[in-house]
Design a protein around this motif. Structure first.
Motif, PDB file in Angstrom:
ATOM      1  N   VAL A 104     -12.302   3.135  10.178  1.00  0.00           N
ATOM      2  CA  VAL A 104     -11.685   2.514   9.112  1.00  0.00           C
ATOM      3  C   VAL A 104     -10.934   3.450   8.173  1.00  0.00           C
ATOM      4  N   LEU A 105     -11.747   4.728   8.130  1.00  0.00           N
ATOM      5  CA  LEU A 105     -10.917   5.684   7.334  1.00  0.00           C
ATOM      6  C   LEU A 105      -9.812   6.343   8.056  1.00  0.00           C
ATOM      7  N   THR A 106      -9.946   6.251   9.450  1.00  0.00           N
ATOM      8  CA  THR A 106      -8.874   6.939  10.088  1.00  0.00           C
ATOM      9  C   THR A 106      -7.530   5.892  10.019  1.00  0.00           C
ATOM     10  N   HIS A 107      -7.855   4.533  10.096  1.00  0.00           N
ATOM     11  CA  HIS A 107      -6.734   3.640   9.759  1.00  0.00           C
ATOM     12  C   HIS A 107      -6.035   3.764   8.624  1.00  0.00           C
ATOM     13  N   VAL A 108      -7.138   3.744   7.598  1.00  0.00           N
ATOM     14  CA  VAL A 108      -6.534   4.049   6.088  1.00  0.00           C
ATOM     15  C   VAL A 108      -5.599   5.066   5.960  1.00  0.00           C
ATOM     16  N   GLY A 109      -6.216   6.237   6.558  1.00  0.00           N
ATOM     17  CA  GLY A 109      -5.395   7.417   6.132  1.00  0.00           C
ATOM     18  C   GLY A 109      -4.090   7.233   6.966  1.00  0.00           C
ATOM     19  N   ILE A 110      -3.824   6.784   8.095  1.00  0.00           N
ATOM     20  CA  ILE A 110      -2.626   7.062   8.885  1.00  0.00           C
ATOM     21  C   ILE A 110      -1.652   6.074   8.248  1.00  0.00           C
ATOM     22  N   VAL A 111      -2.126   4.690   7.764  1.00  0.00           N
ATOM     23  CA  VAL A 111      -1.450   3.941   6.803  1.00  0.00           C
ATOM     24  C   VAL A 111      -0.689   4.604   5.566  1.00  0.00           C
ATOM     25  N   LEU A 112      -1.582   5.356   4.870  1.00  0.00           N
ATOM     26  CA  LEU A 112      -0.968   5.746   3.686  1.00  0.00           C
ATOM     27  C   LEU A 112      -0.194   6.863   3.999  1.00  0.00           C
TER      28      LEU A 112
END
Length: 436
Positions: free
Chosen positions: A6-14
């Motif tokens: 989840v953190l990985t996805h949030v980071g790449i989206v930002l």
């Protein structure tokens, strides 16, 4: 989905939203940041090369791990376990398996196959009867302990497809007085194709059962402890010698691997009919697989962590050198009115572009190297507890593996660019003009 993902996805989206915002509203900054990569070609190349080396390592080792998990999973499922198993609810609570049998197997099998929601997912359904005893060969005066499976010959071709036949053939669908032995047990008995063997057991009523059977084939699973005691007997014969029409467990092989959903539907079927049964999937009953998966997953996480730290230090060092060398340029831009946030944005974009190029290069070169390796394979020694080695390959069709190979370099480079970018934006203009 795990918290880490989840953190990985949030980071790449930002990061992607930040780049998209810059492209739309500050396209000139995007152009300058990209062109700045070519001002110091040697440093940019060495940084991107380090990122690519780490990304390729993650891709290749991740592909190797994925293949190892896949082959171990298939070996586990197709060594008489199946995707889903049905047991008597007391099966795991007692060591006396004769007291935890599934009664009226034929009727239960028919009822499951007549349930449309279950039947359309099932490739093979088969009952198995477990029992132990002593087997001997009169002519060679040898005997040994055995652990037998009473199996249905036709479904056993799928459920036991990873058992390699050394001599003879699989169980016959017609001749019910023939058996197959594990390679280790066959050596213990000095038994060969066509030999007659005597089987002695304690049946479900506590009495003795004995039968003479002919050796039809010798198989090898690669698991030494299993091959040293294993026997396969036609289910009809096993039930006759044990004095029962029940089975120890029912194995189900699915057409498509949707184990969780099928297990839920099967549990609903059991609850609806008030049956004293429980459902397990292959992973729950495969302790060895769980241990290997935990070990390799831990190693893979450690490798990703090391690669991430190397990339972070490389990018930080490279960006810091850029800040130092371009101190006068930065202060000039500040002096003509550029805001600190603008400077920060330029350096962040540089770091992100380095990460994107490194990620794309990692994936492209990783696929090329994996293709070469897959032409020949990697000769692997036997796994712990097994007697046969195998040829490993790099599995490249995993979406998760391709995703992490692309995302990890971008995340680490973006994160590593933050401090140098902030440092550049906070330079004191009057002091920086004196820098040489």
């Amino acid at each position: 989905m795990s918290g880490q993902m989840v953190l990985t996805h949030v980071g790449i989206v930002l990061i992607l939203l930040f780049v998209l915002w810059c492209v739309i509203f500050h396209s000139q900054d995007v152009k300058f940041a990209f062109l700045n990569l070519f001002r110091h070609k040697r440093r940019s190349f060495s940084t991107i090369a380090a990122i690519m080396l780490g990304g390729i390592s993650i891709f290749l080792y991740g592909g190797f791990i994925d293949y190892s998990f896949w082959i171990l999973k298939e070996q586990t499922i197709r060594t008489n376990i199946g995707h889903v198993q049905i047991y008597n609810q007391n099966y795991f609570e007692t060591s006396n398996k004769n007291k935890s049998l599934i009664n009226d197997y034929r009727s239960l099998k028919k009822a499951i196959l007549n349930e449309p929601e279950l039947a359309r997912s099932i490739s093979t359904l088969s009952g198995q009867l477990e029992f132990t005893g002593v087997i001997s060969q009169y002519e060679s005066e040898t005997s040994g302990y055995f652990s037998a499976l009473g199996v249905e010959p036709l479904p056993a071709l799928k459920l036991g497809s990873f058992d390699k036949l050394i001599t003879g053939s699989d169980l016959s669908r017609v001749k019910i007085n023939e058996i197959t032995l594990g390679s280790g047990l066959a050596k213990t008995l000095n038994a060969h194709y066509g030999d007659w063997l005597d089987v002695l057991v304690v049946n479900t009523q506590g009495g003795q059962g004995a039968l003479s059977m002919q050796l039809r084939g010798v198989f090898e699973s690669g698991i030494k402890d299993y091959d040293d005691v294993a026997i396969k007997i036609p289910l009809i014969t096993a039930q006759r010698i044990m004095g029962t029409d029940s089975v120890s467990k029912i194995l189900i092989l699915l057409k498509e691997e949707d184990t969780a959903a099928f297990s839920d539907r099967l549990r609903q079927f059991i609850a609806k009919h008030h049956l004293p049964l429980i459902v397990k999937d292959w992973k729950e009953v495969s302790l060895f697989y769980q241990q290997v998966e935990g070990l390799l997953t831990g190693i893979y996480f450690f490798i990703k962590l090391i690669v991430s730290l190397i990339v972070i230090f490389m990018i930080s060092n490279s960006m810091t050198m850029n800040v130092i060398e371009r101190t006068r340029e930065i202060t000039t831009l500040r002096a003509i009115g550029l805001k600190p946030l603008h400077v920060t944005r330029l350096f962040l974009l540089e770091g992100i572009f380095v990460g994107i190029i490194g990620a794309a290069g990692s994936l492209a070169v990783g696929y090329a190297v994996a293709s070469v390796i897959n032409l020949y394979g990697i000769a692997m020694p036997p796994s712990p507890g097994q007697s046969l080695g195998y040829t490993a390959f790099i599995k490249t069709d995993s979406i998760a593996l391709n995703w992490i190979t692309l995302v990890l370099p971008i995340l680490t480079t973006a994160g590593a660019s933050v401090l140098p970018a902030l440092r550049a934006s906070r330079l004191n203009i009057s002091d920086a003009f004196k820098f040489s």
